[in-house]
Design a protein around this motif. Sequence first.
Motif, short mmCIF file in Angstrom:
data_model
loop_
_atom_site.label_atom_id
_atom_site.label_comp_id
_atom_site.label_asym_id
_atom_site.label_seq_id
_atom_site.Cartn_x
_atom_site.Cartn_y
_atom_site.Cartn_z
N ASN A 1 0.83 -1.21 0.00
CA ASN A 1 0.00 0.00 0.00
C ASN A 1 0.87 1.26 0.00
OD1 ASN A 1 -2.40 -1.50 0.10
ND2 ASN A 1 -2.30 -1.64 2.33
N ARG A 2 1.97 1.20 0.69
CA ARG A 2 2.89 2.35 0.71
C ARG A 2 3.49 2.57 -0.68
NH1 ARG A 2 3.21 6.05 4.93
NH2 ARG A 2 5.00 7.38 4.53
N LEU A 3 3.80 1.48 -1.37
CA LEU A 3 4.32 1.59 -2.73
C LEU A 3 3.30 2.23 -3.66
CD1 LEU A 3 6.45 0.98 -4.91
CD2 LEU A 3 5.43 -1.30 -5.12
N SER A 4 2.05 1.81 -3.56
CA SER A 4 0.99 2.39 -4.39
C SER A 4 0.83 3.88 -4.13
CB SER A 4 -0.33 1.66 -4.13
OG SER A 4 -0.22 0.29 -4.43
N MET A 5 0.98 4.29 -2.86
CA MET A 5 0.87 5.71 -2.53
C MET A 5 2.01 6.51 -3.19
SD MET A 5 1.41 7.65 1.07
CE MET A 5 3.15 7.79 0.65
N LEU A 6 3.23 5.99 -3.13
CA LEU A 6 4.36 6.69 -3.74
C LEU A 6 4.22 6.79 -5.26
CD1 LEU A 6 7.52 5.50 -1.77
CD2 LEU A 6 6.42 7.73 -1.72
N ILE A 7 3.70 5.72 -5.87
CA ILE A 7 3.47 5.76 -7.32
C ILE A 7 2.48 6.86 -7.67
CG2 ILE A 7 2.51 4.44 -9.25
CD1 ILE A 7 3.64 1.92 -7.92
N ALA A 8 1.42 6.99 -6.86
CA ALA A 8 0.43 8.04 -7.10
C ALA A 8 1.03 9.43 -6.90
CB ALA A 8 -0.77 7.83 -6.18
N LEU B 1 4.21 10.31 -7.24
CA LEU B 1 5.12 10.58 -8.37
C LEU B 1 4.34 10.96 -9.62
CD1 LEU B 1 7.78 7.74 -7.96
CD2 LEU B 1 8.21 10.20 -7.82
N SER B 2 3.20 10.32 -9.82
CA SER B 2 2.40 10.61 -11.01
C SER B 2 1.77 11.99 -10.94
CB SER B 2 1.32 9.54 -11.17
OG SER B 2 0.47 9.83 -12.25
N VAL B 3 1.20 12.36 -9.78
CA VAL B 3 0.46 13.61 -9.66
C VAL B 3 1.40 14.80 -9.47
CG1 VAL B 3 -1.23 14.86 -8.26
CG2 VAL B 3 -1.58 12.45 -8.78
N ARG B 4 2.42 14.64 -8.62
CA ARG B 4 3.27 15.77 -8.25
C ARG B 4 4.47 15.96 -9.17
NH1 ARG B 4 -0.51 18.14 -5.23
NH2 ARG B 4 -1.24 16.77 -3.56
#
Length: 450
Positions: free
Chosen positions: A329-336, A338-341
């Motif tokens: 879940n932490r990995l999915s948050m970082l991917i999001a 990186l994508s948005v910011r």
Amino acid sequence: MKHTKGQYKCKNCSATFFKWCGQCTQCHEWGSVSEDCVAKGNVVTNGRVSSIEKFSGKLLNVDLGIDIPISELSYVLGGKLVKGATILLGGDPGIGKSTLLLQLVLKMAEGGNESLYISGEESVPQMQMRAKRIGVSELVKKAHVIAESSVENIIASADSIPNLSLLILDSVQTLSSSEVLSAAGTSSQVRCSAQKMIDYAKKTGVGVFFVGHVTKDGQIAGPKILEHMVDTVLYFEGEKNSHLRILRSIKNRFGPVNEIGVFEMQQSGLTEVKNPSKVFLTESDSLSSGTSIFVGIEGSRPLLVEIQVLIASSNLPIPKRTCIGWDTNRLSMLIAVLSVRCGVNLNSYDIYLSVAGGLKITEPAADMAVAAALVSAYLCIPLPQQYVWFGEISLSGDVKKVVNVEKRLNEAKKMGFSTVVSNCPLHDALQICYMKHIGEIVKTVKDLSL
């Protein structure tokens, strides 16, 4: 005993029922309700006055600890084995629980302490064969072993050894008491047998180790209350195809929690790893793309760990996200983030993350190292080998400060690293690459290719 009292109890939440049911109505766990038959004896209506002591009494001047000859185990337990302490050691089958405790018994005996190993799963000749394999000395006269599962017989046998210091029970699921009519391994037997041995440890001052089997979920089999009854809970972790083993404290009444000890499994048994940071790092002249070095804290011990990330194009509607040693879940948050910011779109890629050495990282300070590895793998640009990364990343992309900064910096310096990428203050012997936002990671990695 006058008669027996039959009832049904949930091994997950200890709720009681008058008849069996497939699902516990309290915690809604399936298959957790089993019969709990306890022999009911005479009821004592009048209590007696117990001996009342003061906190500032004579115990402050008494040596309450026993030196542990295995330094990594001593580090995890807080320095010494407190007299009368009860310790529960859990882990997967074949991970090395019995080997570690057998080595402890032999080394304690070499130091002049009477030790007793109780095996409910192996015979005495089998235990002697294992002791010879790990190199038992013929001069060790104070290490004893018996094959027994009855709690009453175990207590009587332990009382027959004068000045007993250490008692190993392998395992708690094989113990049985005559006061409980159910089979060994049931919740009532485990609870009653463990309570008897805990009472024995407190009265005599003998340190008691319980070996606990684990379920498929990785939890110690039996009632959860067992972990509340003992003083210390330890877990032995590690991949079966790896030679490294990690001893982690989950609960400790006499020392810090989440401390780890690192061992290496060899032909002659478990050996201690004096410099864990060196073990968890890959010995190579340069790092490949998708690899970063993280300075973590496990308990109070700083560790350098290698984070490895692999990114591959995916044809699946939902790309894979696989993590070994970190939170998915932490990995999915970082991917999001990186994508948005930062505009780094990884939504169409399969992503595989692994923590080298089989270590499990739980602290959010690894966000920075994981984000750097993701960007490095995405751009196919290797990170410098002398860089270490740490810092927590928020949903806004800001890099937040973490605790124990000085310990992390000193460990990086000791291991020969020159540059730290974080938002930590300046350091005399290290170059600090100060970052406040995750977007600066992308810019830094791109600049490395120029």
